[in-house]
Structures are given as structure tokens and as C-alpha cells.
Design a protein around this motif. Structure first.
Motif, PDB file in Angstrom:
ATOM      1  N   ASN A 128       2.496   4.574  -2.738  1.00 23.70           N
ATOM      2  CA  ASN A 128       2.206   5.308  -3.967  1.00 23.70           C
ATOM      3  C   ASN A 128       2.818   4.663  -5.200  1.00 23.70           C
ATOM      4  N   ALA A 157      -0.510   4.752   0.580  1.00 20.95           N
ATOM      5  CA  ALA A 157      -1.577   4.912  -0.412  1.00 20.95           C
ATOM      6  C   ALA A 157      -2.788   4.106   0.030  1.00 20.95           C
ATOM      7  N   ASP A 158      -3.953   4.569  -0.365  1.00 21.50           N
ATOM      8  CA  ASP A 158      -5.204   3.884  -0.077  1.00 21.50           C
ATOM      9  C   ASP A 158      -5.213   2.534  -0.797  1.00 21.50           C
ATOM     10  N   ASP A 176      -2.210   4.392 -11.037  1.00 23.69           N
ATOM     11  CA  ASP A 176      -2.135   5.652 -11.778  1.00 23.69           C
ATOM     12  C   ASP A 176      -0.864   6.458 -11.518  1.00 23.69           C
ATOM     13  N   THR A 177       0.217   5.825 -11.056  1.00 31.53           N
ATOM     14  CA  THR A 177       1.462   6.562 -10.814  1.00 31.53           C
ATOM     15  C   THR A 177       2.591   6.054 -11.701  1.00 31.53           C
ATOM     16  N   ARG A 205      -3.903  11.624 -13.593  1.00 33.46           N
ATOM     17  CA  ARG A 205      -5.361  11.615 -13.502  1.00 33.46           C
ATOM     18  C   ARG A 205      -5.956  11.592 -14.911  1.00 33.46           C
ATOM     19  N   VAL A 214       1.114  11.288 -10.040  1.00 34.64           N
ATOM     20  CA  VAL A 214      -0.215  10.686 -10.118  1.00 34.64           C
ATOM     21  C   VAL A 214      -0.833  11.200 -11.418  1.00 34.64           C
ATOM     22  N   GLN A 247      -0.689  -1.504 -13.647  1.00 34.41           N
ATOM     23  CA  GLN A 247       0.026  -0.234 -13.692  1.00 34.41           C
ATOM     24  C   GLN A 247       0.601   0.005 -15.094  1.00 34.41           C
ATOM     25  N   ARG A 266      -6.599   2.052  -4.357  1.00 28.91           N
ATOM     26  CA  ARG A 266      -5.903   2.628  -5.512  1.00 28.91           C
ATOM     27  C   ARG A 266      -4.731   1.784  -6.005  1.00 28.91           C
ATOM     28  N   ARG A 272       0.444   2.249  -6.793  1.00 26.91           N
ATOM     29  CA  ARG A 272      -0.835   2.733  -7.334  1.00 26.91           C
ATOM     30  C   ARG A 272      -0.851   2.520  -8.843  1.00 26.91           C
ATOM     31  N   CYS A 320       0.848  -1.200   0.000  1.00 34.13           N
ATOM     32  CA  CYS A 320       0.000   0.000   0.000  1.00 34.13           C
ATOM     33  C   CYS A 320       0.880   1.245   0.000  1.00 34.13           C
TER      34      CYS A 320
END
Length: 164
Positions: free
Chosen positions: A75, A116-117, A80-81, A99, A97, A127, A120, A78, A73
Motif C-alpha cells: 500500500n 496491494a494490487d 494514491d496513498t 480517491r 488512500v 506518487q 495500483r 500505491r 506491491c
């Protein structure tokens, strides 16, 4: 950088093991041109990744952990990174990030090993797919004629990075 002393840093890392959150530790080592990431579980089991930068070392470690049902967990995990070329030249401690349908600005920078959540994060393959989509769509003609895109670009780049 070969004349510099090796860099070692220990960072707390959250992971999901079969959906259960656990606290782990990541140790980052940089010496010469290699980055090594060692991830330690609470039961002293270790996984390692090595690469030209921290992001690549993390992706390698994630590739070993994913078949075992483990998701980190952070970044860097994620979907989107992705780091910029300049960030990669400096070790890729930060990633952008990306978007959907919005331009990426300096305010979209987050630390690779920052929390990170869980909603995500995804697999290395997910990825890669998102990054390929982003590269294919970031220069679409629609962005050039969309006034909201330009407003976002100019106003979101004011100030400092958000950090998460």
C-alpha cells in the motif's frame, strides 16, 4: 521514545521484478528516532531505507529498487496513498488512500506494508505527482456545493477502516 526497547518486525512482501511476482521479506526496525526498513529478496540480496517514519524509509528503499526494475506491491507504494501528519508522528504504519473527487475518511486507512494490487502501484515520482494533485484539488469550491461529496463524507466514515 528513546527509553523504549527497539521494535523489530518481519513482514512478508510481494514484489514485481521485471513484471514477475516474487515473495520477499521486509524487516522493520525502530530505535530512537530512526526507522529502518530492510528488504530481502529470495536470493538474499538486501536493500535498505531509513527515515523519520516507516513511509519515508519505504520511499527511500523504493528509490533504490525502481532503477533495477523492481516494484514493491504494498500500500505504501500505491500512487494514491499518503500518510497524514498524525500518522507520521506515530511512525506512519498506516496511509490514507486518496480517491479522486471524494473526501478521505477513516475507512480509507490501510497498512503501509499491506498487500496491494500491482495495477495500483507506481514510482516515487508518480506518487509525489498524485499527492501534489490531491493537495491542490481537495479544497476546490466544487466539493463544497456538490451534494454527493457531502453524502460520501458522512456515510463513508461510518464503521471501521476497510484495511485494503
Amino acid at each position: 521514545m528513546s527509553s523504549e526497547e527497539p521494535v523489530t518486525e518481519r513482514i512478508g512482501l510481494r514484489a514485481l521484478v521485471d513484471g514477475t511476482p516474487v515473495a520477499w521479506t521486509a524487516t522493520v526496525d525502530h530505535h530512537e528516532d530512526a526507522w529502518r526498513l530492510k528488504i530481502e529478496s529470495s536470493s538474499a540480496v538486501e536493500w535498505e531505507g531509513e527515515g523519520a517514519d516507516l513511509f519515508e524509509a519505504l520511499r527511500q528503499a523504493r528509490g533504490c529498487l525502481e532503477p533495477k526494475g523492481v516494484r514493491l506491491c504494498c500500500n505504501g507504494a500505491r500512487i494514491d496513498t499518503w500518510p497524514s501528519r498524525m500518522a507520521r508522528e506515530h511512525g506512519a504504519w498506516v496511509v490514507y488512500v486518496h480517491r479522486r473527487w471524494l473526501p478521505t475518511t477513516v475507512r480509507d486507512l490501510v497498512p503501509v506494508l499491506g498487500a496491494a494490487d500491482a495495477g495500483r502501484i507506481g514510482t516515487v515520482a508518480e506518487q509525489d505527482d498524485y499527492h501534489a494533485w490531491h493537495l491542490a484539488n481537495r479544497k476546490r469550491w466544487f466539493n463544497l456545493v456538490n451534494p454527493l461529496w457531502w453524502i460520501w463524507l458522512f456515510t463513508s466514515s461510518w464503521g471501521r477502516p476497510k484495511g485494503g
